[in-house]
Design a protein around this motif. Structure first.
Motif, PDB file in Angstrom:
ATOM      1  N   UNK A   1      57.591  12.385 -10.647  1.00 59.15           N
ATOM      2  CA  UNK A   1      56.344  12.062 -10.353  1.00 59.15           C
ATOM      3  C   UNK A   1      56.134  10.616 -10.039  1.00 59.15           C
ATOM      4  N   UNK A   2      56.938   9.889 -10.702  1.00 61.38           N
ATOM      5  CA  UNK A   2      56.863   8.380 -10.457  1.00 61.38           C
ATOM      6  C   UNK A   2      57.346   8.103  -8.734  1.00 61.38           C
ATOM      7  N   UNK A   3      58.383   8.711  -8.534  1.00 62.51           N
ATOM      8  CA  UNK A   3      59.106   8.534  -7.283  1.00 62.51           C
ATOM      9  C   UNK A   3      58.095   9.062  -6.011  1.00 62.51           C
ATOM     10  N   UNK A   4      57.403  10.163  -6.521  1.00 66.43           N
ATOM     11  CA  UNK A   4      56.252  10.811  -5.483  1.00 66.43           C
ATOM     12  C   UNK A   4      55.322   9.875  -5.300  1.00 66.43           C
TER      13      UNK A   4
ATOM     14  N   UNK B   1      51.361   9.863 -22.543  1.00 66.57           N
ATOM     15  CA  UNK B   1      52.248  10.166 -21.257  1.00 66.57           C
ATOM     16  C   UNK B   1      53.736   9.812 -21.554  1.00 66.57           C
ATOM     17  N   UNK B   2      54.604  10.685 -21.077  1.00 67.60           N
ATOM     18  CA  UNK B   2      55.977  10.305 -21.276  1.00 67.60           C
ATOM     19  C   UNK B   2      56.153   9.175 -20.080  1.00 67.60           C
ATOM     20  N   UNK B   3      56.921   8.196 -20.358  1.00 69.48           N
ATOM     21  CA  UNK B   3      57.024   7.264 -19.314  1.00 69.48           C
ATOM     22  C   UNK B   3      58.677   7.069 -19.265  1.00 69.48           C
ATOM     23  N   UNK B   4      58.937   6.502 -18.175  1.00 64.94           N
ATOM     24  CA  UNK B   4      60.360   6.694 -17.750  1.00 64.94           C
ATOM     25  C   UNK B   4      60.611   5.212 -17.203  1.00 64.94           C
ATOM     26  N   UNK B   5      61.931   4.615 -17.296  1.00 65.83           N
ATOM     27  CA  UNK B   5      62.464   3.601 -16.694  1.00 65.83           C
ATOM     28  C   UNK B   5      63.592   3.970 -15.858  1.00 65.83           C
ATOM     29  N   UNK B   6      63.660   3.593 -14.671  1.00 64.11           N
ATOM     30  CA  UNK B   6      64.562   4.134 -13.809  1.00 64.11           C
ATOM     31  C   UNK B   6      65.908   3.606 -14.090  1.00 64.11           C
TER      32      UNK B   6
ATOM     33  N   UNK C   1      54.537   7.912  -1.751  1.00 64.50           N
ATOM     34  CA  UNK C   1      53.250   7.841  -1.154  1.00 64.50           C
ATOM     35  C   UNK C   1      52.640   6.635  -0.948  1.00 64.50           C
ATOM     36  N   UNK C   2      52.759   5.603  -2.053  1.00 69.27           N
ATOM     37  CA  UNK C   2      52.029   4.249  -1.667  1.00 69.27           C
ATOM     38  C   UNK C   2      52.904   3.652  -0.741  1.00 69.27           C
ATOM     39  N   UNK C   3      54.144   3.823  -0.404  1.00 67.48           N
ATOM     40  CA  UNK C   3      54.854   3.086   0.576  1.00 67.48           C
ATOM     41  C   UNK C   3      54.563   3.701   2.003  1.00 67.48           C
ATOM     42  N   UNK C   4      54.399   5.175   2.001  1.00 61.04           N
ATOM     43  CA  UNK C   4      53.937   5.867   3.412  1.00 61.04           C
ATOM     44  C   UNK C   4      52.351   5.370   3.781  1.00 61.04           C
ATOM     45  N   UNK C   5      51.590   5.124   2.849  1.00 60.51           N
ATOM     46  CA  UNK C   5      50.145   4.693   3.155  1.00 60.51           C
ATOM     47  C   UNK C   5      50.318   3.060   3.619  1.00 60.51           C
TER      48      UNK C   5
ATOM     49  N   UNK D   1      61.954  17.091 -18.864  1.00 59.47           N
ATOM     50  CA  UNK D   1      60.686  16.621 -18.997  1.00 59.47           C
ATOM     51  C   UNK D   1      60.675  14.939 -18.232  1.00 59.47           C
ATOM     52  N   UNK D   2      61.711  14.406 -19.213  1.00 52.40           N
ATOM     53  CA  UNK D   2      61.858  13.026 -18.667  1.00 52.40           C
ATOM     54  C   UNK D   2      62.008  12.958 -17.023  1.00 52.40           C
ATOM     55  N   UNK D   3      62.991  14.006 -16.475  1.00 55.36           N
ATOM     56  CA  UNK D   3      63.364  13.925 -15.192  1.00 55.36           C
ATOM     57  C   UNK D   3      62.178  14.393 -14.468  1.00 55.36           C
ATOM     58  N   UNK D   4      61.365  15.203 -14.722  1.00 57.34           N
ATOM     59  CA  UNK D   4      60.059  15.746 -14.129  1.00 57.34           C
ATOM     60  C   UNK D   4      59.184  14.152 -13.899  1.00 57.34           C
TER      61      UNK D   4
END
Length: 90
Positions: free
Chosen positions: A70-73, A3-8, A77-81, A63-66
């Protein structure tokens, strides 16, 4: 394949700006980034033409932006939970 991975932190280093593009037909403003900087971090999405000019393949950059979205989503979600659990325990 992997999978493509990104570093913010890396994505923050890539400029997002207006450029004046000049060619034989004149000049015009475009939104883009620096191919030289993108090449440092994602060389597989930068091409060099026959005159030695570098260009960014924006379809691949998207694709990197997408993946970043995904990572931000997932993080959101983790923080909301986590917040929901904290609020329920009060």
């Amino acid at each position: 394949k992997d999978d493509v991975d990104v570093d913010f932190e890396t994505l923050k280093l890539i400029p997002k700006k207006y450029f004046t593009w000049k060619n034989g037909d004149g000049q015009y403003n475009v939104i883009g980034t620096s191919a030289q900087i993108v090449q440092k971090y994602y060389p597989e999405i930068v091409n060099e033409d026959s005159d030695g000019f570098l260009t960014v393949n924006y379809a691949l950059l998207s694709i990197i932006s997408l993946k970043a979205i995904d990572k931000l989503y997932d993080r959101n979600l983790f923080l909301e939970n986590k917040l929901k659990l904290i609020e329920e325990s009060l």
